[in-house]
Enzyme design. Structure first.
Site, mmCIF file in Angstrom:
data_model
loop_
_atom_site.group_PDB
_atom_site.id
_atom_site.type_symbol
_atom_site.label_atom_id
_atom_site.label_comp_id
_atom_site.label_asym_id
_atom_site.label_seq_id
_atom_site.Cartn_x
_atom_site.Cartn_y
_atom_site.Cartn_z
ATOM 1 C CB SER A 65 -0.904 0.022 1.235
ATOM 2 O OG SER A 65 -1.666 1.217 1.307
ATOM 3 C CE1 TYR A 120 -4.566 -2.166 5.173
ATOM 4 C CE2 TYR A 120 -3.453 -0.116 4.579
ATOM 5 C CZ TYR A 120 -4.140 -1.262 4.206
ATOM 6 O OH TYR A 120 -4.392 -1.495 2.879
#
Length: 252
Positions: free
Chosen positions: A126, A140
């Protein structure tokens, strides 16, 4: 089955025999929908944190087909939680799915690739944690940073076996996970949250799961035969200096 569904559809449309895996009991219905489009797709319901069951499925696929040529690791979870509110069980859960799940899949598939001297591994990292962050993304972001580091290290080890290992770094993509996050942020008007996020992207919109599939197609095809250890940013320009950081605040 968000981005994974988009990846499966694009790869299958381009001739791949696709096997999709998900812990949800909706995985078979997702596969049937793709088969209804005339695509060659089978489904397995499995939790990728269960290494033994996952490996058994990969062995079933490998023995039946004689090879596993492509592996795309898409599964991921994560809510917005401020660091001070993160409990150890949540930390363990997200790392188990996002990082260990990717690790387990690679462990299961790589032996077949080494044996056949060919393989294409695509991990979903990401932009969050690797390039930019927003409040509430410590866990995350850490998992996605770990996936990028793992991708580069594995690429170095696998290069001599003609196995490429790359990562896709999505920005804000229109997925069920995005929908859930918007609902958590503003249950009364989640669409306004999504519109606000889209307004921070230079291209003025969220990415689509099919677009994610197209990036995965490039990295899993011989078009990228001399590309390994790379993180491909897929974010509509949102990490360009003038737009980096969405200003997206987590719900209290």
């Amino acid at each position: 089955m968000g981005m994974g569904n988009g990846v499966a559809r694009v790869l299958a449309r381009n001739g791949a025999k696709v096997h999709i895996m998900d812990r949800s009991d909706t995985v078979e219905a997702a596969a049937q929908k793709l088969r209804d489009e005339g695509l060659d797709v089978t489904a397995f319901q499995v939790d990728i944190t269960d290494k033994a069951k996952l490996t058994a499925i990969y062995d079933e696929i490998g023995k039946k087909n004689g090879t596993i040529d492509i592996l795309v690791n898409v599964a991921g979870i994560g809510d917005q939680k401020y660091f001070v509110n993160v409990e150890d069980d949540y930390l363990d859960k997200v790392f188990s799915v996002n990082f260990r799940g990717t690790w387990n899949s690679c462990k299961a598939a790589v032996p077949y690739m080494i044996k056949n001297k060919y393989g294409k591994i695509v991990n979903f990292s990401s932009v969050t944690g690797v390039m930019v962050v927003d409040p509430g993304m410590t866990v995350y972001g850490a998992t996605k940073g770990a996936i990028m580091a793992f991708t580069k290290a594995l690429a170095s080890e696998m290069a001599s076996s003609n196995i490429t290992v790359n990562a896709i770094l999505p920005g804000v993509i229109d997925t069920p996970m995005m929908d859930a996050t918007c609902i958590d942020s503003n249950p009364d008007d989640p669409e306004s949250v999504k519109e606000g996020i889209a307004s921070t992207v230079p291209m003025g919109r969220l990415g689509t799961i099919e677009e994610a599939g197209k990036v995965a197609l490039f990295l899993s095809s011989d078009l990228s035969s001399y590309v390994t250890g790379l993180g491909v940013v897929f974010d509509g320009g949102s990490t360009l200096p003038e737009s980096a950081g969405s200003g997206w605040e987590p719900a209290e």
